[in-house]
Design a protein around this motif. Sequence first.
Motif, PDB file in Angstrom:
ATOM      1  N   UNK A   1       0.872  -1.169   0.000  1.00 51.66           N
ATOM      2  CA  UNK A   1       0.000   0.000   0.000  1.00 51.66           C
ATOM      3  C   UNK A   1       0.913   1.224   0.000  1.00 51.66           C
ATOM      4  N   UNK A   2       0.520   2.236  -0.706  1.00 47.42           N
ATOM      5  CA  UNK A   2       1.321   3.466  -0.721  1.00 47.42           C
ATOM      6  C   UNK A   2       1.573   3.933   0.710  1.00 47.42           C
ATOM      7  N   UNK A   3       2.812   4.271   0.995  1.00 49.11           N
ATOM      8  CA  UNK A   3       3.172   4.697   2.338  1.00 49.11           C
ATOM      9  C   UNK A   3       3.851   3.607   3.159  1.00 49.11           C
ATOM     10  N   UNK A   4       3.664   2.355   2.751  1.00 46.11           N
ATOM     11  CA  UNK A   4       4.340   1.252   3.440  1.00 46.11           C
ATOM     12  C   UNK A   4       5.791   1.165   2.989  1.00 46.11           C
ATOM     13  N   UNK A   5       6.584   0.484   3.783  1.00 46.42           N
ATOM     14  CA  UNK A   5       7.990   0.282   3.433  1.00 46.42           C
ATOM     15  C   UNK A   5       8.146  -0.971   2.571  1.00 46.42           C
ATOM     16  N   UNK A   6       9.268  -1.035   1.888  1.00 53.14           N
ATOM     17  CA  UNK A   6       9.562  -2.164   0.994  1.00 53.14           C
ATOM     18  C   UNK A   6      11.033  -2.513   1.093  1.00 53.14           C
ATOM     19  N   UNK A   7      11.319  -3.816   1.105  1.00 56.72           N
ATOM     20  CA  UNK A   7      12.710  -4.267   1.115  1.00 56.72           C
ATOM     21  C   UNK A   7      12.889  -5.433   0.159  1.00 56.72           C
ATOM     22  N   UNK A   8      13.957  -5.400  -0.599  1.00 55.78           N
ATOM     23  CA  UNK A   8      14.341  -6.525  -1.435  1.00 55.78           C
ATOM     24  C   UNK A   8      15.751  -6.951  -1.057  1.00 55.78           C
ATOM     25  N   UNK A   9      15.991  -8.263  -1.124  1.00 56.64           N
ATOM     26  CA  UNK A   9      17.243  -8.817  -0.657  1.00 56.64           C
ATOM     27  C   UNK A   9      17.976  -9.531  -1.785  1.00 56.64           C
ATOM     28  N   UNK A  10      19.278  -9.449  -1.734  1.00 53.56           N
ATOM     29  CA  UNK A  10      20.140 -10.070  -2.732  1.00 53.56           C
ATOM     30  C   UNK A  10      21.174 -10.906  -1.990  1.00 53.56           C
TER      31      UNK A  10
ATOM     32  N   UNK B   1      29.877  -3.847   4.905  1.00 56.94           N
ATOM     33  CA  UNK B   1      29.067  -3.069   5.830  1.00 56.94           C
ATOM     34  C   UNK B   1      28.630  -1.716   5.314  1.00 56.94           C
ATOM     35  N   UNK B   2      28.885  -1.451   4.054  1.00 61.44           N
ATOM     36  CA  UNK B   2      28.583  -0.132   3.498  1.00 61.44           C
ATOM     37  C   UNK B   2      27.083   0.133   3.494  1.00 61.44           C
ATOM     38  N   UNK B   3      26.715   1.364   3.833  1.00 64.25           N
ATOM     39  CA  UNK B   3      25.331   1.819   3.783  1.00 64.25           C
ATOM     40  C   UNK B   3      25.295   3.136   3.009  1.00 64.25           C
ATOM     41  N   UNK B   4      24.443   3.183   1.996  1.00 63.68           N
ATOM     42  CA  UNK B   4      24.296   4.425   1.228  1.00 63.68           C
ATOM     43  C   UNK B   4      22.819   4.777   1.131  1.00 63.68           C
ATOM     44  N   UNK B   5      22.546   6.069   1.114  1.00 55.43           N
ATOM     45  CA  UNK B   5      21.157   6.517   1.032  1.00 55.43           C
ATOM     46  C   UNK B   5      20.957   7.438  -0.156  1.00 55.43           C
ATOM     47  N   UNK B   6      19.802   7.269  -0.785  1.00 60.58           N
ATOM     48  CA  UNK B   6      19.361   8.171  -1.829  1.00 60.58           C
ATOM     49  C   UNK B   6      17.908   8.517  -1.495  1.00 60.58           C
ATOM     50  N   UNK B   7      17.728   9.646  -0.858  1.00 63.92           N
ATOM     51  CA  UNK B   7      16.388  10.092  -0.433  1.00 63.92           C
ATOM     52  C   UNK B   7      15.702   8.986   0.375  1.00 63.92           C
ATOM     53  N   UNK B   8      14.658   8.369  -0.124  1.00 67.80           N
ATOM     54  CA  UNK B   8      13.943   7.346   0.640  1.00 67.80           C
ATOM     55  C   UNK B   8      14.512   5.940   0.441  1.00 67.80           C
TER      56      UNK B   8
ATOM     57  N   UNK C   1      13.088   0.765   0.770  1.00 69.12           N
ATOM     58  CA  UNK C   1      12.410   2.003   0.411  1.00 69.12           C
ATOM     59  C   UNK C   1      11.464   2.361   1.546  1.00 69.12           C
ATOM     60  N   UNK C   2      11.609   3.548   2.058  1.00 67.56           N
ATOM     61  CA  UNK C   2      10.748   4.039   3.141  1.00 67.56           C
ATOM     62  C   UNK C   2       9.549   4.770   2.545  1.00 67.56           C
TER      63      UNK C   2
ATOM     64  N   UNK D   1       6.741   4.047   0.561  1.00 67.06           N
ATOM     65  CA  UNK D   1       6.680   3.928  -0.892  1.00 67.06           C
ATOM     66  C   UNK D   1       5.677   4.900  -1.511  1.00 67.06           C
ATOM     67  N   UNK D   2       5.997   5.272  -2.735  1.00 67.27           N
ATOM     68  CA  UNK D   2       5.116   6.121  -3.533  1.00 67.27           C
ATOM     69  C   UNK D   2       4.832   5.397  -4.849  1.00 67.27           C
ATOM     70  N   UNK D   3       3.819   5.844  -5.563  1.00 68.17           N
ATOM     71  CA  UNK D   3       3.481   5.166  -6.824  1.00 68.17           C
ATOM     72  C   UNK D   3       4.618   5.273  -7.837  1.00 68.17           C
ATOM     73  N   UNK D   4       5.458   6.276  -7.683  1.00 65.60           N
ATOM     74  CA  UNK D   4       6.607   6.429  -8.587  1.00 65.60           C
ATOM     75  C   UNK D   4       7.686   5.373  -8.345  1.00 65.60           C
ATOM     76  N   UNK D   5       7.573   4.613  -7.253  1.00 62.68           N
ATOM     77  CA  UNK D   5       8.554   3.567  -6.963  1.00 62.68           C
ATOM     78  C   UNK D   5       8.250   2.274  -7.703  1.00 62.68           C
ATOM     79  N   UNK D   6       7.111   2.212  -8.353  1.00 60.23           N
ATOM     80  CA  UNK D   6       6.718   1.002  -9.084  1.00 60.23           C
ATOM     81  C   UNK D   6       7.773   0.613 -10.107  1.00 60.23           C
ATOM     82  N   UNK D   7       8.061  -0.691 -10.173  1.00 61.27           N
ATOM     83  CA  UNK D   7       9.022  -1.180 -11.145  1.00 61.27           C
ATOM     84  C   UNK D   7       9.667  -2.457 -10.638  1.00 61.27           C
TER      85      UNK D   7
END
Lengths: 116, 110
Positions: free
Chosen positions: B14-23, B53-60, B76-77, B79-85
């Motif tokens: 749902x828009x506004x929820x967080x999302x995580x993907x793992x590799x 241990x590197x951590x990098x941020x780009x906005x959300x 992704x903190x 989420x917005x509809x623009x994050x779709x993909x």
Amino acid sequence: DVKVTQSSRYLVKRTGEKVFLECVQDMDHENMFWYRQDPGLGLRLIYFSYDVKMKEKGDIPEGYSVSREKKERFSLILESASTNQTSMYLCASSFGRLGLGSYEQYFGPGTRLTVT
Amino acid sequence: GQQVMQIPQYQHVQEGEDFTTYCNSSTTLSNIQWYKQRPGGHPVFLIQLVKSGEVKKQKRLTFQFGEAKKNSSLHITATQTTDVGTYFCARRGYANDMRFGAGTRLTVKP
């Protein structure tokens, strides 16, 4: 601005035809790549090249060949197209050699090939 | 075959929820790159991680490289509809070859 172009956006070919997919980059990149993308399988590496006239097999080279006669151009050839080669083909290039460079990949828009 | 495994394959939020993907990799990675592919588009580079241990941020977006350099995550903190993909991780080999994960497809409900 960085640009990778591919010769066709959509292509329809018949089984057994020889197919050429062209890719051109204008960034003077050493490395160029061909991938195919299928749902659920991500991007699978077909062939790559780290210099003019050099080529290396990726994970799925069978049924494909490549040519890199000039630095800016990398061609993918399907010697005898088959229906299981229906897919989206993506070309990419990157700058980097001997550990120096960003190795960031720049992709072309893709060619959706249908083999009937 | 693919030398990096990505999970989950799909994620619907749902828009506004967080999302995580793992590799994840069974072998130590010298680097990891992340790409985003919008529907109908081509993959676009987001970031490269090379240090343990590197951590990098780009906005959300927050990218992490594990201490053992065998895993990475993209978070992704809000989420917005623009994050779709579809989000892909990729590793560069010694011959400058690249191996991509299968990707995580994110859909966002407004």
